[in-house]
Design a protein around this motif. Sequence first.
Motif, mmCIF file in Angstrom:
data_model
loop_
_atom_site.group_PDB
_atom_site.id
_atom_site.type_symbol
_atom_site.label_atom_id
_atom_site.label_comp_id
_atom_site.label_asym_id
_atom_site.label_seq_id
_atom_site.Cartn_x
_atom_site.Cartn_y
_atom_site.Cartn_z
ATOM 1 N N UNK A 301 9.090 -1.094 -0.679
ATOM 2 C CA UNK A 301 9.898 0.508 -1.201
ATOM 3 C C UNK A 301 8.634 0.639 -2.686
ATOM 4 N N UNK A 302 8.166 -0.044 -3.175
ATOM 5 C CA UNK A 302 7.700 -0.094 -4.644
ATOM 6 C C UNK A 302 6.623 0.733 -4.609
ATOM 7 N N UNK A 303 5.751 0.345 -3.343
ATOM 8 C CA UNK A 303 4.570 1.090 -3.127
ATOM 9 C C UNK A 303 4.625 2.292 -2.143
ATOM 10 N N UNK A 304 5.608 2.443 -1.815
ATOM 11 C CA UNK A 304 6.519 3.398 -0.825
ATOM 12 C C UNK A 304 6.832 4.587 -1.763
ATOM 13 N N UNK A 305 7.436 4.089 -3.243
ATOM 14 C CA UNK A 305 7.715 4.914 -4.249
ATOM 15 C C UNK A 305 6.726 4.866 -5.315
ATOM 16 N N UNK A 306 6.578 4.482 -6.001
ATOM 17 C CA UNK A 306 6.096 4.139 -7.158
ATOM 18 C C UNK A 306 4.514 4.366 -6.694
ATOM 19 N N UNK A 307 4.239 4.051 -5.959
ATOM 20 C CA UNK A 307 2.757 4.198 -5.345
ATOM 21 C C UNK A 307 2.447 6.318 -4.751
ATOM 22 N N UNK A 365 18.688 6.780 -1.451
ATOM 23 C CA UNK A 365 17.716 7.056 -2.073
ATOM 24 C C UNK A 365 16.770 6.955 -1.441
ATOM 25 N N UNK A 366 16.061 6.231 -0.568
ATOM 26 C CA UNK A 366 15.178 6.156 0.128
ATOM 27 C C UNK A 366 15.262 7.378 0.990
ATOM 28 N N UNK A 367 16.329 7.211 2.056
ATOM 29 C CA UNK A 367 15.986 8.207 2.542
ATOM 30 C C UNK A 367 16.211 9.413 2.396
ATOM 31 N N UNK A 368 16.818 9.764 1.125
ATOM 32 C CA UNK A 368 16.661 11.378 0.548
ATOM 33 C C UNK A 368 15.031 11.608 0.088
ATOM 34 N N UNK A 369 14.573 10.526 -0.188
ATOM 35 C CA UNK A 369 13.277 11.137 -1.235
ATOM 36 C C UNK A 369 11.717 11.511 0.342
ATOM 37 N N UNK A 370 12.298 10.551 1.551
ATOM 38 C CA UNK A 370 11.447 10.768 2.548
ATOM 39 C C UNK A 370 11.985 12.169 3.177
ATOM 40 N N UNK A 371 13.698 12.465 3.223
ATOM 41 C CA UNK A 371 13.633 13.982 3.815
ATOM 42 C C UNK A 371 12.771 14.644 2.718
ATOM 43 N N UNK A 372 13.237 14.548 1.783
ATOM 44 C CA UNK A 372 11.992 15.351 -0.221
ATOM 45 C C UNK A 372 11.161 16.033 0.636
ATOM 46 N N UNK A 373 10.023 14.284 1.265
ATOM 47 C CA UNK A 373 8.742 14.601 1.410
ATOM 48 C C UNK A 373 8.899 15.560 2.503
ATOM 49 N N UNK A 374 9.639 15.644 3.433
ATOM 50 C CA UNK A 374 9.325 16.465 4.609
ATOM 51 C C UNK A 374 9.486 17.446 4.914
ATOM 52 N N UNK A 375 9.953 18.068 3.503
ATOM 53 C CA UNK A 375 10.529 19.081 3.079
ATOM 54 C C UNK A 375 9.554 19.667 2.125
ATOM 55 N N UNK A 376 8.511 18.701 1.588
ATOM 56 C CA UNK A 376 7.099 19.674 0.535
ATOM 57 C C UNK A 376 5.814 19.796 1.419
ATOM 58 N N UNK A 377 5.565 19.051 2.657
ATOM 59 C CA UNK A 377 4.760 19.262 3.669
ATOM 60 C C UNK A 377 4.875 20.530 4.062
ATOM 61 N N UNK A 378 6.367 21.484 4.439
ATOM 62 C CA UNK A 378 6.681 22.778 4.744
ATOM 63 C C UNK A 378 5.971 23.611 3.869
ATOM 64 N N UNK A 456 7.803 6.605 3.345
ATOM 65 C CA UNK A 456 8.839 6.068 2.604
ATOM 66 C C UNK A 456 10.676 5.835 3.530
ATOM 67 N N UNK A 457 10.323 6.472 4.988
ATOM 68 C CA UNK A 457 11.122 6.315 5.919
ATOM 69 C C UNK A 457 11.299 5.360 6.006
ATOM 70 N N UNK A 458 9.704 4.524 6.372
ATOM 71 C CA UNK A 458 9.660 2.972 7.337
ATOM 72 C C UNK A 458 10.341 2.231 5.715
ATOM 73 N N UNK A 459 10.386 2.498 4.744
ATOM 74 C CA UNK A 459 11.067 0.927 3.379
ATOM 75 C C UNK A 459 12.180 1.993 3.561
ATOM 76 N N UNK A 460 12.697 2.835 3.793
ATOM 77 C CA UNK A 460 14.505 3.047 3.808
ATOM 78 C C UNK A 460 14.848 2.414 5.669
ATOM 79 N N UNK A 461 14.274 2.516 6.781
ATOM 80 C CA UNK A 461 14.929 1.781 7.866
ATOM 81 C C UNK A 461 14.612 0.038 6.979
#
Length: 488
Positions: A301-307, A365-378, A456-461
């Motif tokens: 989770x920390x690799x996915x977030x702070x990384x 919160x991880x799920x929210x971040x994963x959705x956020x980056x999916x949005x940023x990719x568009x 991040x989605x993998x970390x959320x799971x």
Amino acid sequence: MGNGGAKFKFLSFSGKFRVLHLTWLAFFVSFLVWFNHAPLLLVIQEQLALNDQQVKTLLILNVALTIPARILVGMLVDSYGPRLIYSILLLITGGLCFFFSLATSFEALALARFLLGFAGAGFVIGIRMISEWFPARQLGLAEGIYKGLGNIGSAMAAVSLPVLALWFGGDDGWRYATGITGIIAIVYAGIYYIGVRDTPAGSTYFKPNKSGGLEVTSKLDFVLYLLINIPMYGALALLAWKVEQLELISFNVLLGIWAALVLLYLFQCRKIYSVNTDVFQGAVNRLQRYKFKQVMILSLAYAATFGSELAVVSMLPMFFKTTFAVPVALAGVLGACFAAVDMASCPSGGWISDRFGRKRSLAVLLAGAALGFALLSTITSEWPIAIAVAAMMGSSFFLGSAAGCVFAMVPLIRRSLTGQIAGIVGAYGNIGAVMFLTVFSFVETSTFFMVIGATIAVAAAAAMLLDEPADTMIEVLPDGTVQSVAMH
């Protein structure tokens, strides 16, 4: 775990709040020192006639040592206490600032930057200190404040050091500016040593029974511990490869570094085995067990977030400049907004974790971040720039809050091993940054954001597999006495 009423008196400067303020300031100073070169790099490049490859190498070297340093410092803080270790770290890195400021060759600059990566390990020390003073119901908020306010050290370096360099003026302005950060670190080392204690009066400072590696409590956990160390050496191997790609070392030297890393890993495995021979001689008492999967999931989770935060901060200004054709200065400000949100989001994540449960808060919160980056990719140039910035800041809030949640849980796994666990989890933040930046060098920005979102989605799971921390923690004193620590 320190006394404390229900009220969180942030503006107080007595008792545990005094320790909190002095400790986030120590982290602030260590980050100021760690990033004191960044805003002055163009001046340093001009003064010492460095080429672009050499500048890139300095940036790589600045983060290389932080990965093993966080592991080492985690062990030291568990054995000798955060007060002493933080003070020593600030003293040493303060001295290294003078070494950097006096450098007259690329080789000296490179060695100084590599050694100053040690300053990044300061983060781990404060995690243990804060956990000694705050009760579990306030721990997430306290750790979040520590992390959020301490992180401003790098921003303060960016704002203040160019002004200092200009004030001193001349060719040596950058030397005076970086040297002053060394003086600040050395003075603050004394202030911190005098101003804090490791624990509240009457509390026991639990230490590991053995040093040299993390104690685990089952054969499976022993295997998982060996496996979790491999990506750390992989990240260092990758950093060495990047330096070789810049043609600053030969391929044979690279092979030598890789061979040394393999030998070092094998040596560490042997050391870990010697610390954990007990698990092969019979089952560990059920009361004393903890689950290493907690460490693994929080590391992911920390690799996915702070990384991803470290990686994104470094590329966002260029992204805004190329996507929306804005001036360089404005692109820098827009990119800085991503990091600025972290100051509020880390304490927010800690508070959410205290209030709504560790496991559920982290997963959401991880799920929210994963959705956020999916949005940023568009995002494309057709987007209104205000909407793009809002999406970026929203993603940053979820990302920083999730990182705050991670360190709300770390001290609740095993008190006597908090420094070492924080060292492993913290090192994974840097491993994540190395991984994401490597991906970024090969793919388009939209793909880069999708890779982060998927990670991040993998970390959320994985967060759904965490166990909620127990109400009590069992610690064994050196004389064999078993003591129950209330986690409330």
